[in-house]
Scaffold this active site. Sequence first.
Site, short mmCIF file in Angstrom:
data_model
loop_
_atom_site.label_atom_id
_atom_site.label_comp_id
_atom_site.label_asym_id
_atom_site.label_seq_id
_atom_site.Cartn_x
_atom_site.Cartn_y
_atom_site.Cartn_z
N TRP A 153 -10.29 12.43 8.02
CA TRP A 153 -8.86 12.13 7.86
C TRP A 153 -8.71 10.68 7.43
O TRP A 153 -7.69 10.16 7.25
CB TRP A 153 -8.08 12.40 9.17
CG TRP A 153 -8.54 11.57 10.31
CD1 TRP A 153 -9.53 11.86 11.21
CD2 TRP A 153 -8.05 10.27 10.69
NE1 TRP A 153 -9.68 10.85 12.10
CE2 TRP A 153 -8.78 9.86 11.81
CE3 TRP A 153 -7.06 9.44 10.19
CZ2 TRP A 153 -8.57 8.64 12.45
CZ3 TRP A 153 -6.83 8.22 10.81
CH2 TRP A 153 -7.59 7.81 11.93
N ASP A 166 -4.98 4.04 0.11
CA ASP A 166 -6.07 4.33 1.06
C ASP A 166 -6.38 5.82 1.01
O ASP A 166 -5.54 6.64 1.39
CB ASP A 166 -5.60 3.91 2.46
CG ASP A 166 -6.71 3.95 3.50
OD1 ASP A 166 -7.80 4.45 3.16
OD2 ASP A 166 -6.48 3.48 4.62
N ARG A 191 -13.76 -4.88 3.92
CA ARG A 191 -12.53 -4.63 4.70
C ARG A 191 -12.73 -4.70 6.22
O ARG A 191 -11.91 -4.19 6.97
CB ARG A 191 -12.02 -3.22 4.35
CG ARG A 191 -11.53 -3.07 2.94
CD ARG A 191 -10.03 -2.98 2.85
NE ARG A 191 -9.48 -2.05 3.80
CZ ARG A 191 -8.55 -2.37 4.70
NH1 ARG A 191 -8.07 -3.59 4.77
NH2 ARG A 191 -8.10 -1.45 5.53
N GLU A 250 -8.97 2.42 -1.60
CA GLU A 250 -9.68 2.10 -0.35
C GLU A 250 -10.36 3.33 0.22
O GLU A 250 -9.80 4.43 0.18
CB GLU A 250 -8.64 1.56 0.64
CG GLU A 250 -9.16 1.29 2.02
CD GLU A 250 -8.04 0.88 2.97
OE1 GLU A 250 -7.01 0.36 2.49
OE2 GLU A 250 -8.20 1.07 4.18
N GLU A 289 -4.39 -7.26 5.12
CA GLU A 289 -3.50 -6.18 5.54
C GLU A 289 -2.65 -6.66 6.72
O GLU A 289 -3.16 -7.27 7.64
CB GLU A 289 -4.34 -4.96 5.97
CG GLU A 289 -3.49 -3.76 6.37
CD GLU A 289 -4.35 -2.57 6.81
OE1 GLU A 289 -5.47 -2.80 7.32
OE2 GLU A 289 -3.91 -1.43 6.64
N ARG A 308 0.86 -1.18 0.00
CA ARG A 308 0.00 0.00 0.00
C ARG A 308 0.89 1.23 0.00
O ARG A 308 1.81 1.31 0.83
CB ARG A 308 -0.88 -0.01 1.26
CG ARG A 308 -1.91 1.08 1.29
CD ARG A 308 -2.62 1.16 2.63
NE ARG A 308 -1.85 1.95 3.58
CZ ARG A 308 -2.32 2.39 4.75
NH1 ARG A 308 -3.55 2.08 5.12
NH2 ARG A 308 -1.57 3.10 5.56
N GLU A 352 -13.60 -0.70 6.89
CA GLU A 352 -12.89 -0.85 8.16
C GLU A 352 -13.62 -0.17 9.31
O GLU A 352 -13.41 -0.54 10.47
CB GLU A 352 -11.44 -0.36 8.05
CG GLU A 352 -11.30 1.13 7.83
CD GLU A 352 -9.85 1.58 7.71
OE1 GLU A 352 -9.13 0.98 6.90
OE2 GLU A 352 -9.45 2.52 8.41
N HIS A 355 -8.81 7.13 2.73
CA HIS A 355 -9.20 7.43 4.11
C HIS A 355 -10.43 8.33 4.21
O HIS A 355 -10.42 9.30 4.99
CB HIS A 355 -8.01 7.99 4.89
CG HIS A 355 -7.80 7.28 6.18
ND1 HIS A 355 -8.35 7.69 7.35
CD2 HIS A 355 -7.12 6.14 6.46
CE1 HIS A 355 -8.02 6.85 8.32
NE2 HIS A 355 -7.28 5.89 7.79
N TYR A 410 -1.80 12.05 7.44
CA TYR A 410 -1.92 10.89 8.31
C TYR A 410 -1.04 9.73 7.86
O TYR A 410 -1.10 9.30 6.72
CB TYR A 410 -3.38 10.42 8.37
CG TYR A 410 -3.57 9.17 9.18
CD1 TYR A 410 -3.28 9.15 10.54
CD2 TYR A 410 -4.05 8.00 8.60
CE1 TYR A 410 -3.45 8.01 11.29
CE2 TYR A 410 -4.22 6.85 9.34
CZ TYR A 410 -3.91 6.87 10.69
OH TYR A 410 -4.08 5.72 11.43
O1 KDG Z 1 -7.39 3.25 14.14
C1 KDG Z 1 -7.43 3.71 12.84
C2 KDG Z 1 -6.57 2.84 11.95
O2 KDG Z 1 -6.90 1.50 12.14
C3 KDG Z 1 -6.75 3.16 10.48
O3 KDG Z 1 -6.47 4.51 10.25
C4 KDG Z 1 -5.82 2.32 9.63
O4 KDG Z 1 -6.89 3.06 7.61
C5 KDG Z 1 -6.24 2.24 8.20
C6 KDG Z 1 -5.84 1.03 7.47
O5 KDG Z 1 -6.26 0.88 6.32
O6 KDG Z 1 -5.13 0.21 8.04
MG MG Z 2 -7.78 2.16 5.81
#
Ligand code: KDG
Ligand code: MG
Length: 398
Positions: free
Chosen positions: A398, A206, A279, A232, A335, A147, A258, A208, A159
Amino acid sequence: MKIVEAKVVVTSPGRNFVTLKLTTDDGLTGLGDATLNGRELAVVSYLEDHVAPLLTGLDPHRIEDTWQYLYRGAYWRRGPVTMAAVAAVDTALWDIKAKAAGMPLYQLLGGASRDRIRAYGHANGATVPELMDSVRARLEEGYQAVRIQTGIPGLKAVYGVHAGVAHQQQRPLVEDWDTEAYLRHLPTVFEAVREEFGPELPLLHDAHHRLTPTQAARLGRDLEPYRPFWLEDCTPAENQEAFRQVRAATTTPLAVGEVFNSVHDYQTLITERLIDYVRSAVTHFGGITPLKKLFDFAALYQIRTATHGPEDISPVGLAAALHLDLAVHNFGIQEYSGHTTLTGEVFRHAYTFADGHLHPGEQPGLGVELDEALAARHPYEQAYLPVNRLQDGSLHDW
Ligand code: KDG
Ligand code: MG
């Protein structure tokens, strides 16, 4: 067999983890991960004050019924705190059942569908040259899928990608964001990485939750020449219908889930086949029982699994994912960013990583043992995830 003790262990061997330990009158123990990054103690209270008193005396073999008892029985359903607590109970019960059977958990989930589990690692760089070094480091560690996340020219802190910026703070660290700058920059990053590492390496990214559906549609299209493995969390998925616009605009594969904690979060996404990968993590989705159901539902639509596996899923939660990964037919990718050495000492585990692939191991149960004495030497530390602000100061995803 009866449950005689339900104990919650909070430990911070570098970051906070919440673990439920169930003990039976036969002396068997089961572990479940209940870690909710940045809101850990809310789950501890949910477990200690409201769930643990219900568990003693129950038959640990009644996994489905216990899940329904905690989910339906509470009347108040879903949400990350509730579902992390329910997940921990469910996972611990599966651990006990598999130990009682003398088998690794994956055998109870249908047995192995594959020999090993392909993992992707994280390559991060504040700049493109730093990112290249990070990709090289992951490849040297054996990863066969990566990634890629980078800083963006003009932004101070993005981030996960700025070296030296701790993610865990007494108050949330404030990072900054500019979507147009990101949309301009990211395709050039993919181009550079493809040029350096060739067309075959699976590259993931990602977003996010930071984009509108229109922006996500554009990014998906702009990345198509570089054949990403997936994009993602391209847009916040509270609005599942928003994915229709992204899907119609691009063939870039989409992954999401997630932050989901229920199959209902996926209903439109799956039945309209608006995504390619689910995910969710065992830890945040209510456990192994509902995640297996989600995976089977997704399989009907040729959607694959890609369980969330960041550092804030404990080795217990990761092990649970690996048993599912090995068993289900529609596994996609896992992951895996690993944990600190100390975390591996607190949670001794049978799972292994080699040649870019994971395996849960052959120990009965999940294959994870908690060293409670060592855990106690590393108590909880208050920590928050960062927040993100736009150039005008307004708060952004974020
Ligand atoms: O606690 C937040 C994280 O688990 C997250 O930001 C991690 O986006 C993430 C990922 O794809 O692993
Ligand atoms: Mg993620």
